[in-house]
Design a protein around this motif. Structure first.
Motif, mmCIF file in Angstrom:
data_model
loop_
_atom_site.group_PDB
_atom_site.id
_atom_site.type_symbol
_atom_site.label_atom_id
_atom_site.label_comp_id
_atom_site.label_asym_id
_atom_site.label_seq_id
_atom_site.Cartn_x
_atom_site.Cartn_y
_atom_site.Cartn_z
ATOM 1 N N UNK A 167 0.833 -1.194 0.000
ATOM 2 C CA UNK A 167 0.000 0.000 0.000
ATOM 3 C C UNK A 167 0.873 1.251 0.000
ATOM 4 N N UNK A 168 0.442 2.237 -0.722
ATOM 5 C CA UNK A 168 1.177 3.496 -0.775
ATOM 6 C C UNK A 168 0.859 4.366 0.435
ATOM 7 N N UNK A 169 -0.281 4.129 1.047
ATOM 8 C CA UNK A 169 -0.713 4.942 2.178
ATOM 9 C C UNK A 169 -0.722 4.093 3.446
ATOM 10 N N UNK A 170 -0.538 4.767 4.558
ATOM 11 C CA UNK A 170 -0.580 4.102 5.867
ATOM 12 C C UNK A 170 -1.889 4.494 6.532
ATOM 13 N N UNK A 171 -2.660 3.495 6.878
ATOM 14 C CA UNK A 171 -3.951 3.712 7.519
ATOM 15 C C UNK A 171 -3.857 3.329 8.981
ATOM 16 N N UNK A 172 -4.531 4.101 9.807
ATOM 17 C CA UNK A 172 -4.619 3.774 11.226
ATOM 18 C C UNK A 172 -6.048 3.973 11.696
ATOM 19 N N UNK A 175 -11.034 5.822 10.367
ATOM 20 C CA UNK A 175 -9.632 5.616 10.039
ATOM 21 C C UNK A 175 -9.068 6.850 9.366
ATOM 22 N N UNK A 176 -7.747 6.959 9.426
ATOM 23 C CA UNK A 176 -7.049 8.068 8.786
ATOM 24 C C UNK A 176 -5.990 7.507 7.855
ATOM 25 N N UNK A 177 -5.773 8.187 6.737
ATOM 26 C CA UNK A 177 -4.775 7.792 5.751
ATOM 27 C C UNK A 177 -3.638 8.813 5.774
ATOM 28 N N UNK A 178 -2.428 8.296 5.905
ATOM 29 C CA UNK A 178 -1.247 9.154 5.940
ATOM 30 C C UNK A 178 -0.341 8.814 4.766
ATOM 31 N N UNK A 230 5.402 9.212 2.233
ATOM 32 C CA UNK A 230 6.322 9.773 1.243
ATOM 33 C C UNK A 230 6.309 11.301 1.272
ATOM 34 N N UNK A 231 5.272 11.868 1.897
ATOM 35 C CA UNK A 231 5.173 13.324 2.032
ATOM 36 C C UNK A 231 5.223 13.698 3.507
ATOM 37 N N UNK A 232 6.133 13.090 4.230
ATOM 38 C CA UNK A 232 6.352 13.452 5.625
ATOM 39 C C UNK A 232 5.260 13.008 6.577
ATOM 40 N N UNK A 233 4.494 12.010 6.184
ATOM 41 C CA UNK A 233 3.444 11.507 7.064
ATOM 42 C C UNK A 233 2.226 12.402 7.130
ATOM 43 N N UNK A 234 2.020 13.219 6.088
ATOM 44 C CA UNK A 234 0.872 14.127 6.080
ATOM 45 C C UNK A 234 -0.448 13.368 5.982
ATOM 46 N N UNK A 235 -1.484 13.948 6.560
ATOM 47 C CA UNK A 235 -2.824 13.385 6.492
ATOM 48 C C UNK A 235 -3.370 13.571 5.078
ATOM 49 N N UNK A 236 -3.616 12.458 4.383
ATOM 50 C CA UNK A 236 -4.095 12.493 3.001
ATOM 51 C C UNK A 236 -5.609 12.398 2.924
ATOM 52 N N UNK A 237 -6.214 11.769 3.921
ATOM 53 C CA UNK A 237 -7.657 11.598 3.903
ATOM 54 C C UNK A 237 -8.140 10.913 5.157
ATOM 55 N N UNK A 263 -8.090 2.292 0.819
ATOM 56 C CA UNK A 263 -8.959 2.509 1.982
ATOM 57 C C UNK A 263 -9.978 1.379 2.107
ATOM 58 N N UNK A 264 -10.599 1.015 0.991
ATOM 59 C CA UNK A 264 -11.581 -0.076 1.006
ATOM 60 C C UNK A 264 -10.919 -1.374 1.427
ATOM 61 N N UNK A 265 -9.753 -1.671 0.882
ATOM 62 C CA UNK A 265 -9.027 -2.890 1.259
ATOM 63 C C UNK A 265 -8.727 -2.879 2.758
ATOM 64 N N UNK A 266 -8.272 -1.725 3.251
ATOM 65 C CA UNK A 266 -7.951 -1.598 4.677
ATOM 66 C C UNK A 266 -9.193 -1.780 5.540
ATOM 67 N N UNK A 267 -10.314 -1.213 5.125
ATOM 68 C CA UNK A 267 -11.565 -1.367 5.879
ATOM 69 C C UNK A 267 -11.905 -2.848 6.022
ATOM 70 N N UNK A 268 -11.876 -3.580 4.901
ATOM 71 C CA UNK A 268 -12.244 -5.000 4.943
ATOM 72 C C UNK A 268 -11.215 -5.839 5.707
ATOM 73 N N UNK A 269 -9.951 -5.422 5.717
ATOM 74 C CA UNK A 269 -8.929 -6.140 6.490
ATOM 75 C C UNK A 269 -9.017 -5.823 7.978
ATOM 76 N N UNK A 270 -9.530 -4.654 8.320
ATOM 77 C CA UNK A 270 -9.531 -4.180 9.703
ATOM 78 C C UNK A 270 -10.794 -4.557 10.458
ATOM 79 N N UNK A 271 -11.928 -4.462 9.811
ATOM 80 C CA UNK A 271 -13.200 -4.702 10.482
ATOM 81 C C UNK A 271 -13.937 -5.847 9.803
ATOM 82 N N UNK A 272 -14.684 -6.599 10.560
ATOM 83 C CA UNK A 272 -15.409 -7.757 10.023
ATOM 84 C C UNK A 272 -16.724 -7.312 9.384
ATOM 85 N N UNK A 273 -16.603 -6.594 8.305
ATOM 86 C CA UNK A 273 -17.764 -6.113 7.569
ATOM 87 C C UNK A 273 -17.920 -6.936 6.296
#
Length: 168
Positions: free
Chosen positions: A1-6, A54-57, A60-67, A99-109
């Motif tokens: 993934x290009x983005x880090x989600x938390x 969740x937040x996407x960082x 590659x751009x200093x950990x900025x909030x992307x979405x 984001x969608x991939x992360x949602x399905x990996x993170x929560x049992x939806x």
């Protein structure tokens, strides 16, 4: 993934997108049911008692909030919402898919429902690119979108569905 989600599981993380939402003039687009959205309206929207967030960082751009994303669960499904900030809109499809991939990996939806004002034409192509199937029906006047001149204004709501097993 290009983005880090938390998972936004603290008051600070849930509040974090608001400043950028205001800065980019997105308050009415995101909180379309409020005439003058406030931080308190945002915090109510993403309350941990009703919402997964969740937040996407972009590291590659200093950990900025992307979405940010938030899901209102209903059983094993949820209504999903996204905000992608200006600097990352050119990469919105990749960010949205991750984001969608992360949602399905993170929560049992089992499925995600996108519910949005039908007049938000830019979301139709975005939902399609993420693999959502649009519903042919619209909910008439389901989106309360007040204006200064018309406090009771309502617009049609569009719906699109993405099942876990259909996610790209």
């Amino acid at each position: 993934m290009a983005y880090r989600f938390i998972i936004a599981d603290s008051p600070e993380l849930r509040r974090m997108p608001w400043e950028k939402i205001e800065e980019e003039g997105l308050t009415r687009a995101i909180l379309w049911n409020r005439l003058h959205p406030t931080l308190l309206d945002w915090l109510e929207l993403v309350s941990p008692s009703t919402t997964l967030m969740g937040s996407a960082f972009d590291d590659e751009k200093g950990g900025e909030l992307a979405g940010a994303l938030w899901v209102v669960p209903s059983g094993l499904c949820g209504t999903v919402h996204f905000v992608i900030f200006k600097e990352w809109r050119a990469d919105k499809v990749r960010l949205g898919r991750e984001a969608v991939r992360w949602i399905f990996e993170t929560w049992t939806l089992e499925a995600l429902l996108a519910a949005f004002p039908a007049c938000y034409r830019h979301l139709w192509a975005f939902m399609d690119a993420l693999g959502f199937t649009p519903w042919p029906e619209r909910l008439p006047k389901a989106c309360h979108m007040p204006t200064a001149g018309n406090q009771t204004r309502c617009k049609d709501m569009a719906l699109a569905l993405l099942r876990r097993d259909e996610a790209r």
